[in-house]
Structure formats: C-alpha cells, structure tokens
Design a protein around this motif. Sequence first.
Motif, PDB file in Angstrom:
ATOM      1  N   GLY A   1       0.743  -1.301   0.260  1.00 10.25           N
ATOM      2  CA  GLY A   1      -0.240   0.090  -0.098  1.00 10.25           C
ATOM      3  C   GLY A   1       0.714   1.154  -0.012  1.00 10.25           C
ATOM      4  O   GLY A   1       0.316   2.369   0.042  1.00 10.25           O
ATOM      5  N   GLY A   2       2.155   1.243   0.032  1.00  9.90           N
ATOM      6  CA  GLY A   2       2.962   2.333  -0.123  1.00  9.90           C
ATOM      7  C   GLY A   2       2.875   3.021   1.473  1.00  9.90           C
ATOM      8  O   GLY A   2       3.232   4.310   1.442  1.00  9.90           O
ATOM      9  N   ILE A   3       2.578   2.410   2.499  1.00 13.06           N
ATOM     10  CA  ILE A   3       2.897   2.958   3.627  1.00 13.06           C
ATOM     11  C   ILE A   3       4.197   2.546   4.532  1.00 13.06           C
ATOM     12  O   ILE A   3       4.311   1.649   4.351  1.00 13.06           O
ATOM     13  N   ARG A   4       4.517   3.556   5.135  1.00 11.16           N
ATOM     14  CA  ARG A   4       5.850   3.374   5.986  1.00 11.16           C
ATOM     15  C   ARG A   4       5.607   2.652   7.151  1.00 11.16           C
ATOM     16  O   ARG A   4       4.577   2.810   7.938  1.00 11.16           O
ATOM     17  N   PRO A   5       6.263   1.347   7.437  1.00 10.73           N
ATOM     18  CA  PRO A   5       6.037   0.766   8.853  1.00 10.73           C
ATOM     19  C   PRO A   5       6.757   1.090   9.906  1.00 10.73           C
ATOM     20  O   PRO A   5       7.955   1.581   9.655  1.00 10.73           O
ATOM     21  N   ILE A   6       6.341   0.971  11.154  1.00 11.95           N
ATOM     22  CA  ILE A   6       7.174   1.043  12.193  1.00 11.95           C
ATOM     23  C   ILE A   6       6.950  -0.014  12.997  1.00 11.95           C
ATOM     24  O   ILE A   6       5.672  -0.320  13.228  1.00 11.95           O
ATOM     25  N   LEU A   7       7.938  -0.585  13.674  1.00 11.38           N
ATOM     26  CA  LEU A   7       7.569  -1.644  14.371  1.00 11.38           C
ATOM     27  C   LEU A   7       7.708  -1.071  16.110  1.00 11.38           C
ATOM     28  O   LEU A   7       8.515  -0.599  16.287  1.00 11.38           O
ATOM     29  N   CYS A   8       6.638  -1.474  16.754  1.00 13.98           N
ATOM     30  CA  CYS A   8       6.402  -0.883  18.278  1.00 13.98           C
ATOM     31  C   CYS A   8       6.332  -2.227  19.058  1.00 13.98           C
ATOM     32  O   CYS A   8       5.401  -3.067  19.085  1.00 13.98           O
ATOM     33  N   LEU A   9       7.314  -2.501  19.757  1.00 15.90           N
ATOM     34  CA  LEU A   9       7.297  -3.533  20.564  1.00 15.90           C
ATOM     35  C   LEU A   9       6.732  -3.125  21.969  1.00 15.90           C
ATOM     36  O   LEU A   9       7.419  -2.479  22.896  1.00 15.90           O
ATOM     37  N   ASN A  10       5.598  -3.444  22.399  1.00 15.76           N
ATOM     38  CA  ASN A  10       4.969  -2.923  23.588  1.00 15.76           C
ATOM     39  C   ASN A  10       5.174  -4.004  24.769  1.00 15.76           C
ATOM     40  O   ASN A  10       5.697  -4.973  24.425  1.00 15.76           O
ATOM     41  N   LYS A  11       4.712  -3.429  26.118  1.00 20.91           N
ATOM     42  CA  LYS A  11       4.885  -4.426  27.113  1.00 20.91           C
ATOM     43  C   LYS A  11       6.306  -4.841  27.576  1.00 20.91           C
ATOM     44  O   LYS A  11       6.528  -5.814  27.985  1.00 20.91           O
ATOM     45  N   CYS A  12       7.164  -3.746  27.338  1.00 27.06           N
ATOM     46  CA  CYS A  12       8.468  -4.105  27.602  1.00 27.06           C
ATOM     47  C   CYS A  12       8.769  -4.148  28.971  1.00 27.06           C
ATOM     48  O   CYS A  12       9.948  -4.659  29.708  1.00 27.06           O
ATOM     49  N   ASP A  13       7.734  -3.575  29.833  1.00 23.71           N
ATOM     50  CA  ASP A  13       7.830  -3.585  31.115  1.00 23.71           C
ATOM     51  C   ASP A  13       7.717  -5.085  31.731  1.00 23.71           C
ATOM     52  O   ASP A  13       8.271  -5.401  33.183  1.00 23.71           O
ATOM     53  N   LEU A  14       7.397  -5.982  30.963  1.00 21.49           N
ATOM     54  CA  LEU A  14       7.085  -7.365  31.273  1.00 21.49           C
ATOM     55  C   LEU A  14       8.267  -8.153  31.296  1.00 21.49           C
ATOM     56  O   LEU A  14       8.295  -9.462  32.173  1.00 21.49           O
ATOM     57  N   VAL A  15       9.238  -7.901  30.505  1.00 21.96           N
ATOM     58  CA  VAL A  15      10.533  -8.823  30.312  1.00 21.96           C
ATOM     59  C   VAL A  15      11.816  -8.064  30.622  1.00 21.96           C
ATOM     60  O   VAL A  15      11.907  -6.839  30.505  1.00 21.96           O
ATOM     61  N   ALA A  16      12.749  -8.840  31.052  1.00 20.43           N
ATOM     62  CA  ALA A  16      14.234  -8.174  31.370  1.00 20.43           C
ATOM     63  C   ALA A  16      14.847  -7.892  30.084  1.00 20.43           C
ATOM     64  O   ALA A  16      15.233  -6.651  29.841  1.00 20.43           O
ATOM     65  N   SER A  17      14.486  -8.915  28.899  1.00 19.33           N
ATOM     66  CA  SER A  17      15.253  -8.306  27.615  1.00 19.33           C
ATOM     67  C   SER A  17      14.176  -8.936  26.621  1.00 19.33           C
ATOM     68  O   SER A  17      13.859 -10.044  26.431  1.00 19.33           O
ATOM     69  N   PRO A  18      14.004  -7.834  25.650  1.00 18.11           N
ATOM     70  CA  PRO A  18      13.036  -8.120  24.642  1.00 18.11           C
ATOM     71  C   PRO A  18      13.605  -9.114  23.622  1.00 18.11           C
ATOM     72  O   PRO A  18      14.875  -9.415  23.650  1.00 18.11           O
ATOM     73  N   PRO A  19      12.732  -9.490  22.593  1.00 22.65           N
ATOM     74  CA  PRO A  19      13.333 -10.470  21.705  1.00 22.65           C
ATOM     75  C   PRO A  19      14.179  -9.683  20.742  1.00 22.65           C
ATOM     76  O   PRO A  19      14.266  -8.697  20.540  1.00 22.65           O
ATOM     77  N   ASP A  20      15.147 -10.599  19.842  1.00 24.72           N
ATOM     78  CA  ASP A  20      16.137 -10.384  19.120  1.00 24.72           C
ATOM     79  C   ASP A  20      15.294  -9.729  17.765  1.00 24.72           C
ATOM     80  O   ASP A  20      14.537 -10.529  17.027  1.00 24.72           O
ATOM     81  N   LEU A  21      15.483  -8.629  17.406  1.00 23.46           N
ATOM     82  CA  LEU A  21      14.559  -7.978  16.411  1.00 23.46           C
ATOM     83  C   LEU A  21      15.783  -7.527  15.146  1.00 23.46           C
ATOM     84  O   LEU A  21      15.413  -6.791  14.497  1.00 23.46           O
TER      85      LEU A  21
END
Length: 356
Positions: A179-199
Amino acid sequence: MPKQTLEVRGRRAREERRRAEKALKRRLEGAEAAAAVEEAADILEGDASQVGEGALPDTGWRGLVAGVQRGGVLTVVVGGRTYGASLARELARDGYSLTVGDRVQAVLDTPGRVTIVDVEPRRTKLARVREDRSRRSAFAREEAVLAANVDVAVIVAAVADPPFHPKLVDRFLVICQYGGIRPILCLNKCDLVASPPDLSIYAGLGLPIVYASAATGTGLDDLRGLLAGTVAVFTGHSGVGKSSLVNALLGEEQQAVGTVGAGYRRGRHTTTSSSLLPLDDDSYLVDTPGVRSLGIWEINPRTLAAYFPDFDPIVPGCRFSTCSHVHEPACAVKEAVEDGEIARQRYESYLRLMEG
Ligand code: GDP
Ligand code: ZN
C-alpha cells in the motif's frame, strides 16, 4: 503454464516492485507526508465561515472523509466542519467506494450536507481481501481499502502476553509495502520482560523499532517523534496494547482498556466504523476496525517475493527466472536460507503467505 504468461507476470512483478520501492522511498523522505498532513489540518481545522452556500464554487471545496459508518454512510470535513455526505450520481454509478482519509471535492447543496463530486487518487492504502462468497467465480475477491492516504502503520506487537509472533509482523510488512505505507515496529509491554526478543532481522530491513510500554510510558516520546507530521494507523493482534498506546498518546489517562468495545473506540465512535482523530498537533490517527484480519490482496504468488526486500539480492541466482522459491531445484533463496543469509523465519513467513 505458457511461457509468455510467465514472462508477462515476471515483468509485472518487476514493475510492481519498482512502483512499491518508489512509493516507499517517497514515504521515507517524509516530505510528501508532512505536506499532506498540513493539507489535512487545513481542511479539518479550516475556517467554517468561509464555507457557505453564498460562496460556493462549482468545483466544490476540498474535503476529507473523516468517518465511514456501518452501511457506508460518510462524514466529510470541509473547512473544519463535519457534514453528512453523499456521492454524486456519476461517482456512485462508477462504483466509487470511499474510505477514511480519502480527499474529495464537495459541494454544499442541502444545508448540513455535501455531495462529493470528485475524488483524488489515493497516495497510499491499507487494504485487505474481501471475498464475495455469493459469487462463485475466480474474480469474487475484491480489494477492501480500510484507510486511504495513511503515511505510517505502527505495527504493534507485545514482548509477552500475547507472545511475540514474527510471522504476523512479516505479514503486516507486506501489506505496508503493497500500500506504500511506511511501517514502524512498536514492541509494547517491555515492562514485562528483562530483555526483549531479538529484532535484528527487522533492524536489518531498515525498519524503525520502538521499545515501548504503555504501562510505564517508555518509548512514547520516540513514537510521538516518528508520528509527527503523519497520518498513522495502529495495527496488530488483539491484546498487544494498541488502545493503551493510543490512549497514552492522546493523554486520556485512566481509560479502561482491554475489554470489548473499550479504549479509544469507546463512546466516541460506537456507531462509526472508521474515523480520523487528531493525535497530536501535527499528526492524525485513523482508527479502523478490521485491521486485525488484514489479509493480503491480489499479491500474486509470483510477485510475493518482490515484497521481501531481503530476498532481492538473492533471487537473480535462482536457476529459473520464474522460480517461486518453494520446490524448484537450484533455488538460490532456499540455499541462502540454509546458509543463514536469509533468516529462516522470514522464509517461513514467505511460505505461509504463498499458501494464501
Ligand atoms: P489492544 O487489543 O491491542 O487494543 O490492547 P489493549 O490496549 O486493550 O491492552 C490489552 C491488555 O494489555 C490490557 O489489559 C492492558 O492493560 C494491557 N497492556 C497494554 N499495554 C501494556 C503494557 O505496556 N504493559 C503491560 N504490562 N500491560 C499492558
Ligand atoms: Zn528460487
């Protein structure tokens, strides 16, 4: 399949990809988006007193479709005022189907109502498959555009609860590219884990990544910065925290979220299927249901690889120019997956999408 057809398809795939790349480049430059948002702001916050029946140009006023209610009833904002709107007969006859974000020319014919006399071409679209089960033909699929002229899609995923699903992210990325839309990835609930997944796969694709927590406010300023001067949509699975993030951005604290019909959709838009909300001074949010069931429209299996930019440098190495990278021998993509040059997870997403 006749060779000629495959050639035509190959050419179409390349053309489609070139178009998508150009569109993406323009989006990334951001200038076009900023100008478009400024225009939208002019319409949404314009001077209502200037839009009067006495001062009516034949060609109509510039308007913006701000709401589509169930049943297709449209609201259009012209000069900062909201009107019920109908399509001019010729447009209705041509089968025009408008959606939130569409730019139109509108004339005031009846007090409090406008007629849409012209529709501008869409710069971008957020689209999904709509299958018409009443007609059993191969053409019974049509494009359902959920929102028009959206600049940014915030793909929201949670680090946990629900667990992170990269395949869903891959699916949304294809939809954005299409669709020609610029994507942004927002990883939410970062308060729940010590280290976020590898992105790192996504960082490698040039995707902006925001580590956020709607609960603690982490990352909200980053998100605001990325959304400045844009019209945005929030997409992602149920329960990842889209409503919570939007409420946090809107500054509407203490709103109950997490229950059906709750959050930013509650109250204000109960009868509205889709709408446009000011998110900040210079950004807007398209609030549209149905994004969760986003499918992919008309992306031919032959052209799907074009929407995986990480496959691009590899594809020319396949023995067959028409390689689908599924079952063919001497497929460079499959080899690259074995060698770790293409992330296996991305290839698996590709296979999943090939299945439709
Ligand atoms: P939506 O379906 O994507 O709109 O998700 P909601 O915003 O309704 O949130 C789903 C649930 O996750 C609710 O119980 C929220 O309170 C919770 N939630 C949202 N954001 C966060 C966050 O950043 N951290 C934590 N721990 N919970 C969150
Ligand atoms: Zn191949």
